[in-house]
Write an enzyme that holds these catalytic residues in place. Structure first.
Site, mmCIF file in Angstrom:
data_model
loop_
_atom_site.group_PDB
_atom_site.id
_atom_site.type_symbol
_atom_site.label_atom_id
_atom_site.label_comp_id
_atom_site.label_asym_id
_atom_site.label_seq_id
_atom_site.Cartn_x
_atom_site.Cartn_y
_atom_site.Cartn_z
ATOM 1 N N SER A 15 0.965 -1.410 -0.020
ATOM 2 C CA SER A 15 -0.177 0.124 0.158
ATOM 3 C C SER A 15 0.890 1.398 -0.049
ATOM 4 O O SER A 15 1.996 1.511 0.493
ATOM 5 C CB SER A 15 -0.865 0.038 1.139
ATOM 6 O OG SER A 15 -1.317 1.128 1.440
ATOM 7 N N THR B 102 -5.469 3.124 -7.100
ATOM 8 C CA THR B 102 -6.840 2.951 -6.158
ATOM 9 C C THR B 102 -7.603 4.130 -6.612
ATOM 10 O O THR B 102 -7.283 5.176 -6.122
ATOM 11 C CB THR B 102 -6.711 2.584 -4.838
ATOM 12 O OG1 THR B 102 -5.871 1.415 -4.580
ATOM 13 C CG2 THR B 102 -7.956 2.605 -3.928
ATOM 14 N N LYS C 169 -8.049 0.074 -9.289
ATOM 15 C CA LYS C 169 -8.611 -0.877 -8.588
ATOM 16 C C LYS C 169 -9.728 0.058 -7.754
ATOM 17 O O LYS C 169 -9.780 1.136 -7.527
ATOM 18 C CB LYS C 169 -7.579 -1.116 -7.249
ATOM 19 C CG LYS C 169 -8.301 -1.963 -6.074
ATOM 20 C CD LYS C 169 -7.211 -2.176 -5.131
ATOM 21 C CE LYS C 169 -7.722 -2.754 -3.863
ATOM 22 N NZ LYS C 169 -8.117 -2.026 -2.932
ATOM 23 N N HIS D 157 -13.673 -2.008 -1.903
ATOM 24 C CA HIS D 157 -12.426 -1.574 -0.831
ATOM 25 C C HIS D 157 -12.965 -2.225 0.340
ATOM 26 O O HIS D 157 -12.928 -1.602 1.576
ATOM 27 C CB HIS D 157 -12.614 0.031 -0.773
ATOM 28 C CG HIS D 157 -11.389 0.633 -0.188
ATOM 29 N ND1 HIS D 157 -10.539 1.380 -1.111
ATOM 30 C CD2 HIS D 157 -10.509 0.520 0.932
ATOM 31 C CE1 HIS D 157 -9.429 1.761 -0.445
ATOM 32 N NE2 HIS D 157 -9.312 1.351 0.853
HETATM 33 C C1 LIG Z 1 -7.227 -2.614 6.936
HETATM 34 C C2 LIG Z 1 -7.168 -2.416 5.532
HETATM 35 C C3 LIG Z 1 -6.531 -1.408 5.137
HETATM 36 C C4 LIG Z 1 -6.656 -0.995 3.473
HETATM 37 N N1 LIG Z 1 -5.921 -0.296 3.058
HETATM 38 C C5 LIG Z 1 -5.860 -0.167 1.526
HETATM 39 C C6 LIG Z 1 -5.035 0.481 0.992
HETATM 40 O O1 LIG Z 1 -4.268 1.191 1.545
HETATM 41 N N2 LIG Z 1 -5.020 0.759 -0.252
HETATM 42 C C7 LIG Z 1 -6.109 0.003 -1.301
HETATM 43 O O2 LIG Z 1 -6.152 0.339 -2.516
HETATM 44 N N3 LIG Z 1 -6.966 -0.514 -0.421
HETATM 45 C C8 LIG Z 1 -6.883 -0.897 0.869
HETATM 46 N N4 LIG Z 1 -7.806 -1.885 1.627
HETATM 47 C C9 LIG Z 1 -8.797 -2.472 0.513
HETATM 48 C C10 LIG Z 1 -8.363 -3.993 0.471
HETATM 49 O O3 LIG Z 1 -7.250 -3.647 -0.659
HETATM 50 C C11 LIG Z 1 -9.085 -4.872 -0.410
HETATM 51 O O4 LIG Z 1 -9.869 -4.091 -1.416
HETATM 52 C C12 LIG Z 1 -10.094 -5.545 0.432
HETATM 53 O O5 LIG Z 1 -9.703 -5.506 1.779
HETATM 54 C C13 LIG Z 1 -10.553 -6.608 0.136
HETATM 55 O O6 LIG Z 1 -11.616 -7.167 0.827
HETATM 56 P P1 LIG Z 1 -11.421 -8.286 2.093
HETATM 57 O O7 LIG Z 1 -10.728 -7.703 3.146
HETATM 58 O O8 LIG Z 1 -12.906 -8.888 2.388
HETATM 59 O O9 LIG Z 1 -10.503 -9.467 1.406
HETATM 60 C C14 LIG Z 1 -7.631 -1.899 3.002
HETATM 61 C C15 LIG Z 1 -8.500 -2.762 3.460
HETATM 62 C C16 LIG Z 1 -8.170 -3.155 5.166
HETATM 63 C C17 LIG Z 1 -9.301 -4.095 5.801
#
Ligand SMILES: Cc1cc2nc3c(=O)[nH]c(=O)nc-3n(C[C@H](O)[C@H](O)[C@H](O)COP(=O)(O)O)c2cc1C
Length: 364
Positions: A112, A162, A231, A255
């Protein structure tokens, strides 16, 4: 607290419960929570369960092949680690341990922009980890360019921009629990943006440009030394724009239910997007992937690969690199099993004939 017996946790849900025990409540709220009523958060999982599998009989499944092709390269299996911010909230080794687990399992790790470890440190910790870099485009484009250059210099193979965090979602669990504490971190994006003092998820997210447009993405794609994916796509028209703007792929994602509540799940948004652009660019999906059968369904609907978010962080919280490795091994074992029992031993041969709307899915 005594060290957990990692082998005793056999399902992703057991890892989730163990992680809740291990995490500070504010960190848990940040990681586990979703936006407002968390309808999309719950539906991300439920949507995979609304699909039923249609196994094929007597095809010979003694030899199975989980490998797939992504951005023109063969990969041993379709699991990627979704980019998740601020992993040192879960474990002191944070992104370094996640990268070690990526190397051990042959998974691509997506680092990230809001990582608590710099691209250089991740590359040094696990030089063999296949890695992509996730970009939030900051209002200060110079910072974003610097981050892209550092990613390219450190062996990151693709850039994931993203686009669904233009504003920060309303997350009530976090409002209730208070903000997660700052952690000792090497936050490349904060340093590049000149942010000093306590760095928290909110302080970093404030740097993201809410006015980003397709023309900006096109410029990034043209300037980037790496293939670019977007994304956070949920509409076929936007998938078409991704093709028109020269991108290599896209990730169908909401997300993890953390941004706008009541949006479509990845599982429900995926088919129309694959129909629109699946023959032209690589389509990936994320959100609620917790079982090997979910991965089979995603590939059957036309995704090339899946990203897994929270389960990786839960593995990290409970057992560091070994914990992440174990969680991914469980998912890979289930995926292999589901390929065999579905009567489709070759992952790339999954197609829509293997799934149907489940009779148990409620009709509203
Ligand atoms: C704690 C946390 C932090 C996240 N940080 C980012 C991030 O920095 N950049 C991003 O593109 N998506 C971020 N996401 C989204 C994830 O990339 C992803 O889309 C999502 O967690 C997928 O769903 P799942 O947790 O049910 O597998 C984050 C998700 C979580 C849970």
């Amino acid at each position: 607290m005594s060290a957990p017996d990692l082998d005793a946790l056999v399902s992703p849900d057991e890892w989730e419960r163990a992680a809740q025990q291990a995490l500070d409540p504010a960190a848990h709220a940040y990681i586990a929570g979703g936006a407002t009523d968390e309808i999309t958060l719950a539906d991300n999982r439920a949507a995979w369960s609304r699909l039923a599998l249609r196994p094929r009989a007597l095809v010979g499944v003694g030899t199975r092949d989980a490998s797939i092709e992504l951005l023109g390269r063969r990969r041993p299996h379709p699991i990627l680690f979704a980019p998740t911010a601020y992993q040192r909230l879960a474990h002191t080794e944070g992104e370094c341990d996640t990268a070690r687990a990526a190397a051990a399992t042959g998974s691509i790790m997506c680092l990230s922009t809001l990582a608590t470890t710099s691209p250089e440190e991740v590359a040094a910790a696990a030089p063999d980890a296949p890695r992509w870099f996730q970009l939030y485009v900051f209002a200060d484009r110079g910072v974003s360019r610097e981050l892209v250059a550092r990613a390219a210099d450190n062996g990151f193979e693709a850039l994931v921009v993203t686009v669904d965090l233009t504003l920060f979602g309303v997350r009530e669990r976090e409002l209730r629990q208070g903000e997660a504490h700052p952690v000792p971190a090497d936050v490349a994006s904060a340093a590049a943006a000149g942010v000093d003092g306590a760095v928290t998820p909110a302080s970093l997210q404030a740097l993201v440009d809410p006015d980003l447009r397709w023309s900006d993405i096109e410029r990034f794609a043209a300037e980037s030394p790496l293939p670019v994916l977007v994304k956070g796509i949920l509409r076929p028209e936007d998938a078409r724009r991704a093709v028109e703007h020269g991108l290599a792929g896209l990730i169908v994602s909401n997300h993890g239910g953390r941004q706008l509540d009541t949006v479509l799940s990845g599982a429900d948004a995926l088919p129309a997007i694959v129909d629109e652009v699946g023959d032209e660019i690589d389509v990936l999906v994320d959100g609620g992937i917790r079982r090997g059968t979910d991965i089979v369904k995603a590939l059957a609907l036309g995704a090339r690969a899946v990203c897994v978010g929270r389960p990786v962080i839960y593995g990290l919280a409970v057992g560091g690199a070994a914990g992440v490795q174990r969680v991914i091994e469980i998912l890979l074992g289930e995926f292999d099993n589901a390929l065999g029992l579905s009567g489709c031993p070759v992952a790339t041969e999954l197609d829509r004939s293997f799934v149907t709307r489940a009779p148990w899915a409620a009709v509203q």
